[in-house]
Design an enzyme around this catalytic site. Structure first.
Site, short mmCIF file in Angstrom:
data_model
loop_
_atom_site.label_atom_id
_atom_site.label_comp_id
_atom_site.label_asym_id
_atom_site.label_seq_id
_atom_site.Cartn_x
_atom_site.Cartn_y
_atom_site.Cartn_z
N TYR A 52 -27.59 -16.07 -19.71
CA TYR A 52 -27.90 -15.80 -21.10
C TYR A 52 -27.19 -16.80 -22.02
O TYR A 52 -26.03 -16.63 -22.40
CB TYR A 52 -27.50 -14.37 -21.47
CG TYR A 52 -28.14 -13.30 -20.62
CD1 TYR A 52 -29.33 -13.53 -19.92
CD2 TYR A 52 -27.55 -12.05 -20.51
CE1 TYR A 52 -29.91 -12.54 -19.15
CE2 TYR A 52 -28.12 -11.04 -19.74
CZ TYR A 52 -29.30 -11.31 -19.05
OH TYR A 52 -29.88 -10.32 -18.28
N HIS A 140 -29.03 -12.07 -9.43
CA HIS A 140 -29.96 -12.31 -10.52
C HIS A 140 -31.17 -13.15 -10.14
O HIS A 140 -31.03 -14.24 -9.58
CB HIS A 140 -29.20 -13.02 -11.65
CG HIS A 140 -29.77 -12.82 -13.01
ND1 HIS A 140 -29.34 -13.54 -14.10
CD2 HIS A 140 -30.73 -11.99 -13.47
CE1 HIS A 140 -30.01 -13.15 -15.18
NE2 HIS A 140 -30.87 -12.21 -14.83
#
Length: 337
Positions: A52, A140
């Site tokens: 992010y 992820h």
């Protein structure tokens, strides 16, 4: 095995992808005010990831959490990306997500799920967050949306690398739980079918929402229920379209999705139900849902999310959605409606 429900403090947390400048550059003061509002209004579960904004979300979250008593909140981050000091000179490699974090930090990102990269990823996250430990670690994006036809090889890399590292850290008591954090169901299904290592749960983004839940109900959630593996629901607003935004699946919503949201909203308006409340409470109604983690970029959104969690929704609203074929007949509905 400790369940996610036993680890997580509440049924709602805070997803920090927007804090990484997802879609737009968020001023530091706005990000700080939003995170402060989340803490002040009682949010005690925070999920983040190196991806992010190339570490930006972790840095911003760390500015909040590093000053808080560590035992008062639950923290999860992800592995699979190592943030390097050097600057990215190309466009990056985010698969279908394109330039989602174009306004994030310019650091180059190493996409790797090996044992060594997993250790480096955790070390980097701890430093950016300013904390001494993590509670939950998700593997992820080992899925089709980032890797296309190569996703199975990435999942195998994670199975022999990240999975084993995280299973060891759990057995040593360094972390409380681990699992997959993905936008597709198939990687979780394959992982649940393994003899070892065994995950404690999974973070499924965008695949158990009012707009998209049929596929998860067919195979994944029955498997999870059989194995007692919990789910954290990411992206309950389907990238914003269910919260008054214009995005679906991280892109401009297509006409058919806009029309479906319009039909849901018409029924919601007749029942005096907010769309946010319908989205949050639907995602939490499945028995495997341990928590939902909407993101936010403005302080007032936190109060809206908490109000959505507690809003009283009449059973007739859910019956009307089902009669209109807007929710699956197999989907558990809030309150047993």
């Amino acid at each position: 095995m400790t369940t996610l429900a036993e680890i997580l403090p509440d049924r709602i947390g805070f997803g920090t992808a927007p804090m990484g400048n997802m879609f737009r550059a968020i001023p530091d003061e706005e990000a700080t005010a939003t995170l402060d509002a989340a803490w002040d209004q009682g949010i005690r579960y925070y999920d983040t990831a190196p991806l992010y904004g190339a570490g930006l979300a972790e840095i911003r979250l760390g500015e909040l959490l590093s000053s808080k008593p560590r035992d008062e909140y639950v923290l999860s981050t992800k592995v699979g990306r190592v943030i390097l000091d050097e600057v990215e000179t190309g466009s990056g490699d985010l698969g279908e997500k394109g330039d989602l974090f174009a306004a994030g930090r310019p650091n180059k990102i190493l996409h790797e799920w090996t044992a060594d990269a997993t250790e480096r990823s955790i070390e980097g996250s701890l430093k950016r967050l300013g904390v001494d430990r993590l509670d939950i670690v998700w593997v992820h994006d080992v899925a089709q949306d980032f890797h296309g036809d190569q996703w199975l090889s990435k999942l195998e890399e994670a199975r022999t690398g990240a999975f084993r590292v995280l299973a060891r850290l759990r057995s040593e008591g360094v972390i409380k739980a681990w699992g997959l954090g993905v936008n597709r169901t198939e990687p979780i299904e394959l992982t649940l079918a393994l003899d070892e290592p065994k995950p404690d749960g999974f973070l499924l983004a965008g695949r158990y929402t009012l707009l998209d839940h049929e596929h998860a109900l067919q195979r994944l959630l029955p498997m999870a229920q059989e194995r007692g593996v919990g789910m954290v629901v990411g992206g309950p607003y389907s990238s914003g379209i269910l919260a008054g935004g214009a995005h679906f699946e991280y892109q401009a919503a297509p006409p058919e999705i806009i029309e479906r949201v319009k039909r849901i909203k018409e029924i919601a308006d007749r029942s005096d139900v907010s769309l946010k409340a319908a989205a949050v409470q639907f995602s939490l109604a499945h028995p495997m849902s341990a928590a939902v983690i909407p993101g936010a970029t403005r302080p007032d959104r936190i109060a809206e999310d908490l109000a959505a969690l507690h809003e009283q929704i009449p059973a007739g609203f859910w019956h009307d959605l089902r009669a209109a074929d807007l929710v699956s007949p197999q989907a558990p509905l809030p309150g047993g409606a």
